[in-house]
Write a protein that holds these residues in place. Structure first.
Motif, PDB file in Angstrom:
ATOM      1  N   VAL A  38       0.704  -0.711  -0.276  1.00 30.86           N
ATOM      2  CA  VAL A  38      -0.188   0.270  -0.223  1.00 30.86           C
ATOM      3  C   VAL A  38       0.653   1.230   0.014  1.00 30.86           C
ATOM      4  CG1 VAL A  38      -1.806   1.053   1.101  1.00 30.86           C
ATOM      5  CG2 VAL A  38      -2.124  -0.992   1.526  1.00 30.86           C
ATOM      6  N   LYS A  39       1.976   1.084   0.481  1.00 27.16           N
ATOM      7  CA  LYS A  39       2.261   2.320   1.093  1.00 27.16           C
ATOM      8  C   LYS A  39       4.204   2.046   1.362  1.00 27.16           C
ATOM      9  CE  LYS A  39       3.002   6.964   1.995  1.00 27.16           C
ATOM     10  NZ  LYS A  39       2.607   7.854   1.893  1.00 27.16           N
ATOM     11  N   VAL A  40       5.066   3.199   0.958  1.00 25.16           N
ATOM     12  CA  VAL A  40       6.403   2.835   1.133  1.00 25.16           C
ATOM     13  C   VAL A  40       6.948   4.187   1.519  1.00 25.16           C
ATOM     14  CG1 VAL A  40       8.522   2.484   0.094  1.00 25.16           C
ATOM     15  CG2 VAL A  40       7.166   1.041  -0.426  1.00 25.16           C
ATOM     16  N   VAL A  41       7.713   4.097   2.820  1.00 21.63           N
ATOM     17  CA  VAL A  41       8.150   5.725   2.888  1.00 21.63           C
ATOM     18  C   VAL A  41       9.700   5.631   3.160  1.00 21.63           C
ATOM     19  CG1 VAL A  41       7.963   7.475   4.866  1.00 21.63           C
ATOM     20  CG2 VAL A  41       6.006   6.564   4.599  1.00 21.63           C
ATOM     21  N   GLY A  42      11.102   6.164   2.513  1.00 23.09           N
ATOM     22  CA  GLY A  42      11.517   5.791   2.825  1.00 23.09           C
ATOM     23  C   GLY A  42      12.509   7.432   3.336  1.00 23.09           C
ATOM     24  N   PHE A  43      13.661   6.829   4.069  1.00 23.27           N
ATOM     25  CA  PHE A  43      14.108   8.137   4.772  1.00 23.27           C
ATOM     26  C   PHE A  43      15.685   7.692   4.234  1.00 23.27           C
ATOM     27  CE2 PHE A  43      10.742   7.115   7.258  1.00 23.27           C
ATOM     28  CZ  PHE A  43       9.601   8.094   7.911  1.00 23.27           C
ATOM     29  N   VAL A  44      15.789   8.939   4.331  1.00 21.84           N
ATOM     30  CA  VAL A  44      17.236   9.787   3.496  1.00 21.84           C
ATOM     31  C   VAL A  44      18.107  10.421   4.069  1.00 21.84           C
ATOM     32  CG1 VAL A  44      18.911   9.659   1.249  1.00 21.84           C
ATOM     33  CG2 VAL A  44      17.292   8.525   1.680  1.00 21.84           C
ATOM     34  N   ALA A  45      19.428   9.904   4.506  1.00 21.36           N
ATOM     35  CA  ALA A  45      20.040  10.181   5.739  1.00 21.36           C
ATOM     36  C   ALA A  45      20.966  11.416   4.808  1.00 21.36           C
ATOM     37  CB  ALA A  45      20.881  10.218   6.898  1.00 21.36           C
ATOM     38  N   SER A  46      20.684  12.570   3.819  1.00 17.54           N
ATOM     39  CA  SER A  46      21.013  13.625   3.421  1.00 17.54           C
ATOM     40  C   SER A  46      22.528  14.435   3.311  1.00 17.54           C
ATOM     41  CB  SER A  46      20.637  14.228   2.285  1.00 17.54           C
ATOM     42  OG  SER A  46      19.047  13.441   1.464  1.00 17.54           O
ATOM     43  N   ASP A  47      23.696  14.820   2.778  1.00 16.30           N
ATOM     44  CA  ASP A  47      23.674  15.772   2.359  1.00 16.30           C
ATOM     45  C   ASP A  47      22.926  16.692   2.490  1.00 16.30           C
ATOM     46  OD1 ASP A  47      27.065  17.022   2.311  1.00 16.30           O
ATOM     47  OD2 ASP A  47      25.226  18.163   0.250  1.00 16.30           O
TER      48      ASP A  47
END
Length: 157
Positions: A95-104
């Protein structure tokens, strides 16, 4: 073995053991027809594969590496779902994907990184792997992980 696991096997992948929580939570929880996973880090055999911020500069995790790490997170999310439902063929839809990216701070390619998770879910679940999604850049993630992914799936009885 489920059809989902067969498709993963064709990709040279297998569903790992569920990653142990790093704090006070469970890897996944079912509420009615929905299974919600906790955020999954790119852990392999209990170890974080890579640490750091994602970006294009020296000393940063390259976006292509982070995309592969997002795939590892998705594989861990599949394992969390399996730990609750038993048979992955019970998954009716991602149903849903949440992606977190530790970003510069200068990095804006979060959607491309999270594609690693989305593409794997599509390959594993076929049409049922098509989902809504958020890709979010954040300052830091637990254990200094570059990527974290959580999913919500609907299951049939």
């Amino acid at each position: 073995m489920s059809a989902v696991e067969d498709r993963l096997s064709e990709l040279g992948l297998s569903v790992p053991d569920v990653a142990a929580p790093v704090a006070a939570y469970v890897p996944a929880l079912q509420d009615g027809r929905l299974v919600h996973t906790s955020g999954q880090l790119p852990m392999v055999s209990g170890q974080l594969v890579q640490t750091g911020k994602v970006g294009d500069g020296h000393g940063l995790v390259p976006p292509d590496d982070a995309k592969a790490l997002a795939q590892t997170c998705a594989l861990n999310a599949i394992a969390a779902v399996k730990s609750v439902v038993g048979d992955l063929d019970r998954v009716e839809r991602v149903v849903k994907v949440v992606g977190f990216v530790a970003s510069d701070p200068s990095f804006t390619g979060q959607p491309g990184v999270v594609n690693g998770a989305s593409e794997l879910l599509g390959k594993a679940f076929g049409e049922a792997g098509t989902h809504a999604r958020s890709a979010v850049g954040v300052a830091v993630l637990p254990l200094d992980a570059p990527v974290e992914v959580e999913i919500v799936v609907a299951v049939r009885d």
